[in-house]
Design a protein around this motif. Structure first.
Motif, PDB file in Angstrom:
ATOM      1  N   THR A  29      59.382  76.515  23.370  1.00  0.00           N
ATOM      2  CA  THR A  29      60.636  76.800  22.692  1.00  0.00           C
ATOM      3  C   THR A  29      60.428  77.790  21.563  1.00  0.00           C
ATOM      4  N   GLU A  30      61.390  78.697  21.396  1.00  0.00           N
ATOM      5  CA  GLU A  30      61.310  79.708  20.352  1.00  0.00           C
ATOM      6  C   GLU A  30      62.513  79.636  19.425  1.00  0.00           C
ATOM      7  N   GLY A  31      62.244  79.880  18.142  1.00  0.00           N
ATOM      8  CA  GLY A  31      63.289  80.095  17.153  1.00  0.00           C
ATOM      9  C   GLY A  31      62.956  81.383  16.414  1.00  0.00           C
ATOM     10  N   VAL A  32      63.749  81.748  15.451  1.00  0.00           N
ATOM     11  CA  VAL A  32      63.465  82.961  14.685  1.00  0.00           C
ATOM     12  C   VAL A  32      64.083  82.832  13.290  1.00  0.00           C
ATOM     13  N   VAL A  33      63.346  83.335  12.296  1.00  0.00           N
ATOM     14  CA  VAL A  33      63.830  83.403  10.926  1.00  0.00           C
ATOM     15  C   VAL A  33      63.859  84.871  10.524  1.00  0.00           C
ATOM     16  N   GLU A  34      64.976  85.329   9.961  1.00  0.00           N
ATOM     17  CA  GLU A  34      65.089  86.710   9.504  1.00  0.00           C
ATOM     18  C   GLU A  34      65.565  86.723   8.054  1.00  0.00           C
ATOM     19  N   GLN A  35      64.912  87.548   7.224  1.00  0.00           N
ATOM     20  CA  GLN A  35      65.262  87.672   5.821  1.00  0.00           C
ATOM     21  C   GLN A  35      65.149  89.133   5.406  1.00  0.00           C
ATOM     22  N   ALA A  36      65.928  89.517   4.390  1.00  0.00           N
ATOM     23  CA  ALA A  36      65.873  90.887   3.881  1.00  0.00           C
ATOM     24  C   ALA A  36      66.322  90.892   2.433  1.00  0.00           C
TER      25      ALA A  36
END
Length: 271
Positions: A140-147
């Motif tokens: 299973t994959e998730g993703v975190v994105e920040q900027a």
């Protein structure tokens, strides 16, 4: 990911891909392909194709025709190898290996993946009973994105956990972080435990006193949740004028586009 579709590569070729969703078919001749942070799909290989694919932080998917009998080998480090039982996959520690020896075949295929998967698929006759499909929760994959915006000259510090790190300098005063989270729970993985394992892979960006710190952490006991394997890759862009410090336990670290000093401390893997 940038899509790339190539059909009828009769002369093979050499490709080095970054962040690309590549699909290649009707390949003949010698093909050398290196992939980083992306996926590669191969279909309809010619009977005399000589294919060598290596991938970091991405999936390699091979579709064999029913008549194909290649000389085939596959290696996966820190990932999953999904194939038919007749390839006899063997695991030793974090390495999984499969071999289909056919020295008389002119179709030769080698697939290598680090922090990614290899899938080898072959169509079956409709009348033949199908195998149990791979359950989605197994891998299973998730993703975190920040900027965030950064003042010019801000130092960027990366404190990674298990996974690959890619840091690229750009001509804007902005820091962007994308962190795919991957957990392998096994065929009996509980959906709630799977979600808890994904959420336990924590990624934060902190800015303080002229320094921006990208910090990965494991916030729970993943083994107690039934997690067999995990990783969190980092894809970072930041101002090329920023001094960079990277601390990584393993995997592949890729750095591009900086004029300021870059300091890397890595336990194992490649830089």
């Amino acid at each position: 990911e940038l899509p790339l579709h190539a059909y009828g590569l009769r002369g093979g070729g050499f490709f080095e891909l970054h962040g690309t969703q590549a699909e290649l078919s009707r390949v003949s001749g010698t093909l050398e392909l290196r992939n980083f942070f992306g996926s590669v799909t191969l279909r309809e290989l010619a009977p005399e194709a000589d294919v060598n694919v290596s991938s970091d932080s991405g999936t390699v998917r091979l579709y064999l025709e029913e008549s194909d009998m290649p000389d085939l080998e596959a290696h996966v480090l820190f990932g999953a190898l999904k194939c038919e039982p007749d390839l006899n996959p063997v695991s030793t520690g974090d390495l999984t290996y499969a071999r289909s020896l056919n020295v008389e075949s002119k179709q030769r295929i080698r697939l290598d993946a680090t922090f990614g998967d290899v899938e080898i698929l072959r169509p079956r006759p409709v009348s033949e009973p199908s195998q149990r499909p791979m359950e989605a929760r197994e891998y299973t994959e998730g993703v975190v994105e920040q900027a965030l915006d950064l003042p010019e000259g801000t130092q960027v510090v990366v404190e990674a956990i298990t996974g690959n790190v890619r840091v690229v300098g750009v001509d804007e005063n902005r820091l962007s972080v994308k962190a795919p989270q991957v957990v392998h729970m096994g065929s009996q993985g509980d959906p709630q435990a799977t979600m808890a394992a994904i959420e336990a892979l924590d990624q934060r960006v902190e800015e303080l006193a002229g320094r921006a710190t990208i910090k990965g952490a494991v916030r729970d006991d993943l083994a107690a949740l039934g997690c067999l394997y995990f990783r969190m890759d980092l894809a970072v862009t930041c101002p090329r004028t920023s001094p960079i410090r990277i601390y990584a336990p393993n995997g592949h670290t890729y750095i591009e586009g900086f004029g300021e000093p870059v300091h890397v401390e890595q336990g194992e893997g490649t830089v």
